[in-house]
Scaffold this motif. Structure first.
Motif, PDB file in Angstrom:
ATOM      1  N   ASP A   1     -23.313  12.198   3.943  1.00 49.69           N
ATOM      2  CA  ASP A   1     -22.714  11.402   5.012  1.00 49.69           C
ATOM      3  C   ASP A   1     -21.740  10.356   4.488  1.00 49.69           C
ATOM      4  O   ASP A   1     -21.077   9.666   5.276  1.00 49.69           O
ATOM      5  N   MET A   2     -21.676  10.215   3.179  1.00 47.63           N
ATOM      6  CA  MET A   2     -20.824   9.183   2.587  1.00 47.63           C
ATOM      7  C   MET A   2     -19.413   9.739   2.394  1.00 47.63           C
ATOM      8  O   MET A   2     -19.200  10.621   1.561  1.00 47.63           O
ATOM      9  N   PRO A   3     -18.452   9.248   3.159  1.00 51.51           N
ATOM     10  CA  PRO A   3     -17.090   9.802   3.073  1.00 51.51           C
ATOM     11  C   PRO A   3     -16.403   9.414   1.773  1.00 51.51           C
ATOM     12  O   PRO A   3     -16.409   8.253   1.372  1.00 51.51           O
ATOM     13  N   LEU A   4     -15.829  10.404   1.110  1.00 52.38           N
ATOM     14  CA  LEU A   4     -15.052  10.156  -0.094  1.00 52.38           C
ATOM     15  C   LEU A   4     -13.626  10.608   0.153  1.00 52.38           C
ATOM     16  O   LEU A   4     -13.382  11.578   0.858  1.00 52.38           O
ATOM     17  N   GLY A   5     -12.701   9.899  -0.435  1.00 50.32           N
ATOM     18  CA  GLY A   5     -11.285  10.220  -0.254  1.00 50.32           C
ATOM     19  C   GLY A   5     -10.470   8.970  -0.450  1.00 50.32           C
ATOM     20  O   GLY A   5     -10.995   7.907  -0.808  1.00 50.32           O
ATOM     21  N   PRO A   6      -9.163   9.055  -0.232  1.00 56.15           N
ATOM     22  CA  PRO A   6      -8.302   7.893  -0.445  1.00 56.15           C
ATOM     23  C   PRO A   6      -8.753   6.657   0.331  1.00 56.15           C
ATOM     24  O   PRO A   6      -8.956   6.711   1.536  1.00 56.15           O
TER      25      PRO A   6
ATOM     26  N   PHE B   1       0.842  -1.193   0.000  1.00 55.67           N
ATOM     27  CA  PHE B   1       0.000   0.000   0.000  1.00 55.67           C
ATOM     28  C   PHE B   1       0.875   1.239   0.000  1.00 55.67           C
ATOM     29  O   PHE B   1       1.869   1.309   0.733  1.00 55.67           O
ATOM     30  N   PHE B   2       0.492   2.244  -0.814  1.00 56.30           N
ATOM     31  CA  PHE B   2       1.280   3.467  -0.936  1.00 56.30           C
ATOM     32  C   PHE B   2       0.375   4.676  -0.717  1.00 56.30           C
ATOM     33  O   PHE B   2      -0.553   4.918  -1.509  1.00 56.30           O
ATOM     34  N   ALA B   3       0.622   5.399   0.363  1.00 55.42           N
ATOM     35  CA  ALA B   3      -0.047   6.688   0.578  1.00 55.42           C
ATOM     36  C   ALA B   3       0.791   7.730  -0.149  1.00 55.42           C
ATOM     37  O   ALA B   3       1.672   8.372   0.431  1.00 55.42           O
ATOM     38  N   VAL B   4       0.533   7.888  -1.423  1.00 57.51           N
ATOM     39  CA  VAL B   4       1.377   8.723  -2.276  1.00 57.51           C
ATOM     40  C   VAL B   4       1.326  10.179  -1.830  1.00 57.51           C
ATOM     41  O   VAL B   4       2.341  10.885  -1.816  1.00 57.51           O
ATOM     42  N   SER B   5       0.142  10.662  -1.475  1.00 54.99           N
ATOM     43  CA  SER B   5      -0.049  12.029  -0.996  1.00 54.99           C
ATOM     44  C   SER B   5      -1.320  12.042  -0.151  1.00 54.99           C
ATOM     45  O   SER B   5      -2.044  11.042  -0.108  1.00 54.99           O
ATOM     46  N   PRO B   6      -1.618  13.158   0.513  1.00 55.87           N
ATOM     47  CA  PRO B   6      -2.872  13.216   1.270  1.00 55.87           C
ATOM     48  C   PRO B   6      -4.107  13.023   0.393  1.00 55.87           C
ATOM     49  O   PRO B   6      -5.182  12.689   0.900  1.00 55.87           O
ATOM     50  N   ASN B   7      -3.943  13.193  -0.927  1.00 52.64           N
ATOM     51  CA  ASN B   7      -5.086  13.107  -1.831  1.00 52.64           C
ATOM     52  C   ASN B   7      -5.020  11.941  -2.812  1.00 52.64           C
ATOM     53  O   ASN B   7      -5.821  11.873  -3.739  1.00 52.64           O
ATOM     54  N   PHE B   8      -4.061  11.049  -2.603  1.00 51.98           N
ATOM     55  CA  PHE B   8      -4.004   9.897  -3.507  1.00 51.98           C
ATOM     56  C   PHE B   8      -3.319   8.722  -2.831  1.00 51.98           C
ATOM     57  O   PHE B   8      -2.245   8.871  -2.237  1.00 51.98           O
ATOM     58  N   SER B   9      -3.961   7.553  -2.927  1.00 57.82           N
ATOM     59  CA  SER B   9      -3.394   6.315  -2.386  1.00 57.82           C
ATOM     60  C   SER B   9      -3.474   5.219  -3.436  1.00 57.82           C
ATOM     61  O   SER B   9      -4.428   5.162  -4.228  1.00 57.82           O
ATOM     62  N   LEU B  10      -2.482   4.348  -3.423  1.00 57.92           N
ATOM     63  CA  LEU B  10      -2.417   3.227  -4.362  1.00 57.92           C
ATOM     64  C   LEU B  10      -2.273   1.935  -3.579  1.00 57.92           C
ATOM     65  O   LEU B  10      -1.395   1.818  -2.719  1.00 57.92           O
TER      66      LEU B  10
END
Length: 397
Positions: A342-347, A187-196
């Protein structure tokens, strides 16, 4: 070469089972926080629900390799006779290359959007369609080699890649990413706004695809002889699993151990590693697959014919089922009193509120409803493909 119905039947069976795992992932109450195979927190029903779905990906990948072999042989036979439906080796290679690239593109677009429903694509997960796509790209070159050589390569990968787990983790991020794509889930937390999330690494799964390609000649044999060999392969694979697992020396990174009771000790024995697929995971799942192929070979029962409907259009089923599962999750969230806000969106967020979810029996009910809904859709698309061979895009979906 005539289409082998048992391949479509068994592929259809595992696709039906696959949908259960995805419904559980998105709808089951504890799924956001509980690992279904963590014996310290799971229950037997949850563990077994996950265990049965282990069968899906290896079967899907193996039979993708087998289907490539059968397609290549059919094209070669037609081309040799001057039939316009046949393709030269170069044409077959180009088609596999294009189809593989299409699968990779679908994975990073339509399929990932179905997971996350995030138009900003802040999450990326590479799964089974990704490794099948890469596998087809590689096979577009390897089909020039003898089938036996490809089979041996597959066996070497499956039996030996567990040794690579001894390689310590990389600290350099580029090296770590390359290693993950090839060999080890990461798992890679590439940035606060993108994860792979590299869930499916290429080489271990490609080994399974090579096994499928290498076993392709088996399906040219008469049914009686083929059934006998499939049973032998199934029993042999399961025997390998039992012996190696009992010895606890090699073949899976997590040894089994005595647990709080006999049932959980058995679950520990069966708790084999999928990410990446260990030797014992592969032996266990492919052993069951071989026996299922033998069971359904030549069968024209009502069950076999219905499963075949799903198995003839695997990518269509896969794409549609993800959107139906995600739609079911959104419907569940709204019915439980939440709103879209109420539906959380994000990495790495499916968009499900933490307290939302249903019990395991409801998961099974939703799964059955979804499979029933998919049947007429798959039957329609299967007829459309058969009646419109001139429509080029249907060869890719």
């Amino acid at each position: 070469m005539k289409r082998i119905s048992t391949i479509d039947t068994v592929r259809g069976l595992v696709m039906v089972i696959m949908a259960l795992d995805h419904v559980r992932d998105l709808l089951h109450m504890p799924a956001l926080t509980q690992n279904p195979t963590d014996l310290s927190t799971t229950t037997a029903p949850i563990f077994l629900t996950r265990l049965v779905t282990h069968l899906c990906a290896p079967t899907f990948v193996f039979l993708a390799g087998t289907s490539v072999y059968l397609s290549v042989q059919k094209d070669a036979a037609l081309y040799a006779t001057g039939d316009n439906d046949g393709r030269s080796l170069a044409e077959r290679s180009r088609f596999l290359l294009k189809r593989g690239l299409v699968l990779v593109l679908l994975e990073v677009t339509l399929i990932n959007f179905a997971f996350w429903t995030d138009i900003q694509f802040r999450s990326m997960m590479l799964q089974v369609i990704f490794v099948i796509g890469v596998g087809l790209v590689l096979l577009s070159w390897l089909i020039r080699f003898q089938v036996r050589s490809i089979l041996i390569a597959g066996l070497l990968i499956v039996f030996l890649h567990d040794l690579l787990l001894l390689v310590p983790p990389f600290t350099n991020q580029s090296a770590r990413l390359g290693w993950a794509l090839l060999f080890r889930t990461d798992f890679f937390a590439v940035s606060p706004n993108f994860s792979l999330l590299v869930a499916y690494s290429i080489v271990p799964w490609f080994g399974i695809m090579l096994l499928g390609y290498g076993c392709g000649p088996l399906f040219a044999k008469p049914i009686a002889e083929r059934k006998t060999q499939l049973i032998r392969l199934g029993v042999g694979s399961l025997a390998l699993f039992l012996v190696f697992r009992f010895l606890n020396l090699y073949g899976d990174p997590v040894p089994w151990s005595a647990q709080k009771n006999g049932l959980f000790t058995v679950l520990s024995f069966l708790n084999i590693n999928k990410y990446p697929p260990s030797l014992l995971y592969t032996a266990f799942t492919l052993g069951i697959m071989f026996l299922l192929l033998a069971l359904f070979d030549g069968s024209r029962s009502g069950l076999a014919r219905r499963l075949e409907v799903y198995g003839k259009v695997p990518l269509f089923y896969y794409l549609i089922h993800w959107y139906l599962v995600k739609g079911a999750m959104i419907g569940m969230v709204l019915l439980q009193g939440y709103s879209f806000s109420d539906m959380p969106l994000g990495p790495m967020s499916f968009g499900r509120p933490a307290a939302a979810g249903v019990t395991l029996p409801v998961v099974y009910a939703v799964w059955l409803a979804l499979v029933i809904i998919l049947y007429p859709l798959c039957a329609w698309y299967g007829r459309y493909k058969a009646e419109h061979p001139e429509v080029a895009w249907t060869r890719y979906v």
